[in-house]
Motif scaffolding. Structure first.
Motif, short mmCIF file in Angstrom:
data_model
loop_
_atom_site.label_atom_id
_atom_site.label_comp_id
_atom_site.label_asym_id
_atom_site.label_seq_id
_atom_site.Cartn_x
_atom_site.Cartn_y
_atom_site.Cartn_z
N GLN A 150 -8.97 -5.28 -2.35
CA GLN A 150 -9.60 -4.72 -3.52
C GLN A 150 -9.39 -3.21 -3.53
O GLN A 150 -9.69 -2.54 -2.55
CB GLN A 150 -11.11 -5.04 -3.52
N VAL A 151 -8.88 -2.69 -4.62
CA VAL A 151 -8.64 -1.25 -4.76
C VAL A 151 -9.73 -0.66 -5.65
O VAL A 151 -10.06 -1.21 -6.70
CB VAL A 151 -7.26 -0.98 -5.39
N SER A 161 -9.47 3.86 -2.65
CA SER A 161 -9.83 3.18 -1.41
C SER A 161 -9.41 1.73 -1.51
O SER A 161 -9.32 1.15 -2.58
CB SER A 161 -11.34 3.28 -1.16
N GLY A 162 -9.15 1.16 -0.36
CA GLY A 162 -8.69 -0.22 -0.34
C GLY A 162 -7.97 -0.45 0.97
O GLY A 162 -7.36 0.47 1.52
N ARG A 163 -8.01 -1.66 1.44
CA ARG A 163 -7.51 -1.94 2.79
C ARG A 163 -6.04 -1.58 2.95
O ARG A 163 -5.62 -1.03 3.95
CB ARG A 163 -7.73 -3.41 3.11
N THR A 164 -5.25 -1.89 1.96
CA THR A 164 -3.82 -1.60 2.06
C THR A 164 -3.36 -0.92 0.78
O THR A 164 -2.51 -1.43 0.07
CB THR A 164 -3.02 -2.89 2.29
N PHE A 165 -3.94 0.22 0.52
CA PHE A 165 -3.62 0.91 -0.73
C PHE A 165 -2.24 1.53 -0.65
O PHE A 165 -1.99 2.44 0.13
CB PHE A 165 -4.66 1.99 -1.01
N ASN A 177 -5.15 9.69 0.16
CA ASN A 177 -5.21 8.67 -0.89
C ASN A 177 -5.84 9.23 -2.16
O ASN A 177 -6.68 8.58 -2.80
CB ASN A 177 -5.99 7.44 -0.43
#
Length: 123
Positions: free
Chosen positions: A1-2, A25-29, A77
């Protein structure tokens, strides 16, 4: 989720400057491109500027070219929009957006959006 969160909006006099930020933010942005859009009252949302995340290539709407500068900090980011020589017609809610799919079209088909930040330019 972004998640995308804009900040930096406010009230400024014509000719002034503002700097918008968009924190992602996000786990694999890892987007392909991020962009800024705006929507004025009674008008459709319009493209403002975009920057490819890795390459840093930029594109601007004609209405802001020479006045606005888009940039990004990959380590943080975060994407920015430096807005100079602001005009009353720049008044709008400004949204940041991200697109994950690679494309030659940097102005459309974004799949993640922030909630927006209000920019008001008084004359």
């Amino acid at each position: 989720q972004v998640q995308l969160v804009e900040s930096g909006g406010g009230l400024v006099q014509a000719g002034g400057s503002l700097r918008l930020s968009c924190a992602a933010s996000g786990r694999t942005f890892s987007p392909f491109v991020m962009g800024w859009f705006r929507q004025a009252p009674g008008k459709e949302r319009e493209f403002v500027a975009a920057i490819t995340w890795r390459g840093g290539n930029t594109v601007y709407a004609d209405s802001v070219k020479g006045r606005f500068t888009i940039s990004r900090d990959i380590a943080k980011n975060t994407m920015y929009l430096q807005m100079n020589s602001l005009k009353p017609e720049d008044t709008a809610v400004y949204y940041c957006a991200a697109k994950t799919k690679a494309s030659s079209d940097l102005r459309n088909s974004y799949n993640y959006w922030g909630q927006g930040t209000q920019v008001t330019v008084s004359s």
